[in-house]
Scaffold this motif. Structure first.
Motif, PDB file in Angstrom:
ATOM      1  N   TYR A 176       0.220  -4.204 -15.497  1.00  0.00           N
ATOM      2  CA  TYR A 176       0.606  -5.391 -14.719  1.00  0.00           C
ATOM      3  C   TYR A 176       0.307  -5.216 -13.233  1.00  0.00           C
ATOM      4  O   TYR A 176      -0.112  -6.166 -12.561  1.00  0.00           O
ATOM      5  CB  TYR A 176       2.082  -5.717 -14.926  1.00  0.00           C
ATOM      6  CG  TYR A 176       2.379  -6.319 -16.277  1.00  0.00           C
ATOM      7  CD1 TYR A 176       1.642  -7.413 -16.745  1.00  0.00           C
ATOM      8  CD2 TYR A 176       3.380  -5.796 -17.095  1.00  0.00           C
ATOM      9  CE1 TYR A 176       1.916  -7.952 -17.988  1.00  0.00           C
ATOM     10  CE2 TYR A 176       3.646  -6.340 -18.345  1.00  0.00           C
ATOM     11  CZ  TYR A 176       2.907  -7.415 -18.793  1.00  0.00           C
ATOM     12  OH  TYR A 176       3.145  -7.965 -20.018  1.00  0.00           O
ATOM     13  N   LEU A 177       0.501  -4.007 -12.722  1.00  0.00           N
ATOM     14  CA  LEU A 177       0.186  -3.751 -11.318  1.00  0.00           C
ATOM     15  C   LEU A 177      -1.318  -3.871 -11.063  1.00  0.00           C
ATOM     16  O   LEU A 177      -1.747  -4.382 -10.023  1.00  0.00           O
ATOM     17  CB  LEU A 177       0.674  -2.355 -10.906  1.00  0.00           C
ATOM     18  CG  LEU A 177       2.193  -2.192 -10.717  1.00  0.00           C
ATOM     19  CD1 LEU A 177       2.549  -0.738 -10.453  1.00  0.00           C
ATOM     20  CD2 LEU A 177       2.680  -3.087  -9.562  1.00  0.00           C
ATOM     21  N   SER A 178      -2.114  -3.402 -12.037  1.00  0.00           N
ATOM     22  CA  SER A 178      -3.575  -3.501 -11.902  1.00  0.00           C
ATOM     23  C   SER A 178      -4.010  -4.958 -11.860  1.00  0.00           C
ATOM     24  O   SER A 178      -4.848  -5.350 -11.036  1.00  0.00           O
ATOM     25  CB  SER A 178      -4.262  -2.784 -13.071  1.00  0.00           C
ATOM     26  OG  SER A 178      -3.937  -1.412 -13.086  1.00  0.00           O
ATOM     27  N   ILE A 179      -3.420  -5.761 -12.766  1.00  0.00           N
ATOM     28  CA  ILE A 179      -3.732  -7.194 -12.777  1.00  0.00           C
ATOM     29  C   ILE A 179      -3.318  -7.836 -11.458  1.00  0.00           C
ATOM     30  O   ILE A 179      -4.069  -8.642 -10.872  1.00  0.00           O
ATOM     31  CB  ILE A 179      -3.025  -7.904 -13.949  1.00  0.00           C
ATOM     32  CG1 ILE A 179      -3.565  -7.401 -15.289  1.00  0.00           C
ATOM     33  CG2 ILE A 179      -3.188  -9.413 -13.847  1.00  0.00           C
ATOM     34  CD1 ILE A 179      -5.013  -7.728 -15.542  1.00  0.00           C
ATOM     35  N   PHE A 180      -2.161  -7.454 -10.975  1.00  0.00           N
ATOM     36  CA  PHE A 180      -1.639  -8.034  -9.726  1.00  0.00           C
ATOM     37  C   PHE A 180      -2.570  -7.717  -8.549  1.00  0.00           C
ATOM     38  O   PHE A 180      -2.955  -8.610  -7.790  1.00  0.00           O
ATOM     39  CB  PHE A 180      -0.229  -7.488  -9.462  1.00  0.00           C
ATOM     40  CG  PHE A 180       0.339  -7.899  -8.134  1.00  0.00           C
ATOM     41  CD1 PHE A 180       0.817  -9.189  -7.932  1.00  0.00           C
ATOM     42  CD2 PHE A 180       0.382  -6.989  -7.071  1.00  0.00           C
ATOM     43  CE1 PHE A 180       1.338  -9.568  -6.698  1.00  0.00           C
ATOM     44  CE2 PHE A 180       0.901  -7.362  -5.842  1.00  0.00           C
ATOM     45  CZ  PHE A 180       1.368  -8.657  -5.657  1.00  0.00           C
ATOM     46  N   PHE A 181      -2.942  -6.434  -8.427  1.00  0.00           N
ATOM     47  CA  PHE A 181      -3.802  -6.041  -7.307  1.00  0.00           C
ATOM     48  C   PHE A 181      -5.217  -6.607  -7.442  1.00  0.00           C
ATOM     49  O   PHE A 181      -5.869  -6.896  -6.443  1.00  0.00           O
ATOM     50  CB  PHE A 181      -3.830  -4.512  -7.172  1.00  0.00           C
ATOM     51  CG  PHE A 181      -2.574  -3.927  -6.596  1.00  0.00           C
ATOM     52  CD1 PHE A 181      -2.193  -4.237  -5.291  1.00  0.00           C
ATOM     53  CD2 PHE A 181      -1.752  -3.107  -7.347  1.00  0.00           C
ATOM     54  CE1 PHE A 181      -1.024  -3.706  -4.733  1.00  0.00           C
ATOM     55  CE2 PHE A 181      -0.584  -2.580  -6.810  1.00  0.00           C
ATOM     56  CZ  PHE A 181      -0.211  -2.885  -5.500  1.00  0.00           C
ATOM     57  N   LEU A 214      -5.897  -9.548  -8.771  1.00  0.00           N
ATOM     58  CA  LEU A 214      -5.773 -10.935  -8.332  1.00  0.00           C
ATOM     59  C   LEU A 214      -5.687 -11.020  -6.812  1.00  0.00           C
ATOM     60  O   LEU A 214      -6.282 -11.912  -6.201  1.00  0.00           O
ATOM     61  CB  LEU A 214      -4.538 -11.589  -8.969  1.00  0.00           C
ATOM     62  CG  LEU A 214      -4.613 -11.824 -10.485  1.00  0.00           C
ATOM     63  CD1 LEU A 214      -3.273 -12.339 -11.011  1.00  0.00           C
ATOM     64  CD2 LEU A 214      -5.719 -12.827 -10.810  1.00  0.00           C
ATOM     65  N   ILE A 215      -4.966 -10.093  -6.218  1.00  0.00           N
ATOM     66  CA  ILE A 215      -4.876 -10.052  -4.756  1.00  0.00           C
ATOM     67  C   ILE A 215      -6.253  -9.815  -4.153  1.00  0.00           C
ATOM     68  O   ILE A 215      -6.660 -10.468  -3.174  1.00  0.00           O
ATOM     69  CB  ILE A 215      -3.894  -8.950  -4.293  1.00  0.00           C
ATOM     70  CG1 ILE A 215      -2.452  -9.299  -4.694  1.00  0.00           C
ATOM     71  CG2 ILE A 215      -3.991  -8.756  -2.776  1.00  0.00           C
ATOM     72  CD1 ILE A 215      -1.904 -10.532  -4.030  1.00  0.00           C
TER      73      ILE A 215
END
Length: 263
Positions: free
Chosen positions: A31-36, A38-39
């Motif tokens: 989830y953190l990978s997806i978040f970063f 997207l950022i």
């Protein structure tokens, strides 16, 4: 059952907790990978790196690069990913000179426009200037690059006649098309278009445009039956006959299939 094969609940609980923790960590990392990611995408889209730096044009002969870019509506500095390809192509293809167009994004910040213009079937002379005549009969006079072509000079035709003439010329074989140096309108009170072709080998071809271009594939075989040192007019109609300049005699000529020319 032996006591050695029995695993107590107390022994299993730490292993279960450890497995759950690893699974939770992997999920968190995902989830953190997806978040970063997207950022990063958002930052990229808002940065100059997503802007069009250059627009390249290829395939154009008559229309200038600047004219096509202006017609596309694209601007350097606009977002390369917000570009609607189909809309841009539609805008470019509105120009009557363009047969078709395509557009692509070239990484990282270049847009490439490829166009195919209508083919040139002749040119007309106005004063010292030569203007190309395209396959739909239109004469290119504006926004054109310097024009050079081996296409025939078209003499005495108005715009309507040029449209009719080019429609008849669409299926000429390149080898024969390249032999035509001039096409001249013959003044006639008849409804059909009567023309004269001046061929590069010295012969003239006369008749109705429709009949000439329908039978012009036979031209090599027709000429092969004539005296190479003679010159004159090849009349093409329902049949074909040759009128010599030397002795004013007329002789019928057969139309034979030339397999070599048709390959």
């Amino acid at each position: 059952m032996s006591d050695k094969n029995i695993v107590s609940i107390e022994d299993r609980i730490p292993k279960l907790k450890q497995a759950r923790k690893k699974k939770a960590n992997r999920r968190l990392i995902f989830y953190l990978s997806i978040f970063f990611l997207l950022i990063a995408i958002i930052v990229y889209l808002q940065s100059p790196w997503s802007e069009i730096r250059s627009i390249e044009v290829s395939g154009n002969v008559f229309l200038t690069d600047e004219y096509i870019i202006d017609a596309s509506g694209l601007k350097e500095g606009s977002n390369i990913w917000s570009m609607n390809k189909s809309s841009v192509v539609e805008q470019i293809e509105k120009d009557s000179v363009i047969e078709k167009a395509s557009i692509s994004r070239d990484f990282p910040r270049t847009v490439h426009i490829d166009v195919e213009e209508k083919s040139v079937l002749g040119y007309v002379k106005e004063g010292k200037d030569n203007y190309p005549v395209l396959s739909d009969g239109q004469i290119i006079q504006k926004n054109a690059k310097d024009f050079t072509s081996n296409a025939p000079l078209m003499i005495g035709f108005n715009e309507e006649q040029l449209t009719e003439l080019t429609a008849e010329m669409m299926d000429i074989r390149p080898s024969i098309f390249n032999m035509i140096s001039e096409i001249e309108w013959n003044d006639s009170d008849q409804e059909e278009m009567h023309i004269t072709l001046y061929m590069s080998d010295g012969f003239l071809v006369k008749g109705k445009a429709e009949q000439i271009f329908d039978k012009l594939d036979y031209y090599p075989s027709i000429v092969s039956q004539l005296d190479a040192e003679d010159s004159g007019i090849i009349h093409i109609g329902v049949g074909v006959y040759f009128e010599s300049f030397q002795n004013n005699e007329k002789e019928e000529v057969e139309m034979k299939d030339d397999e070599t020319e048709n390959e």
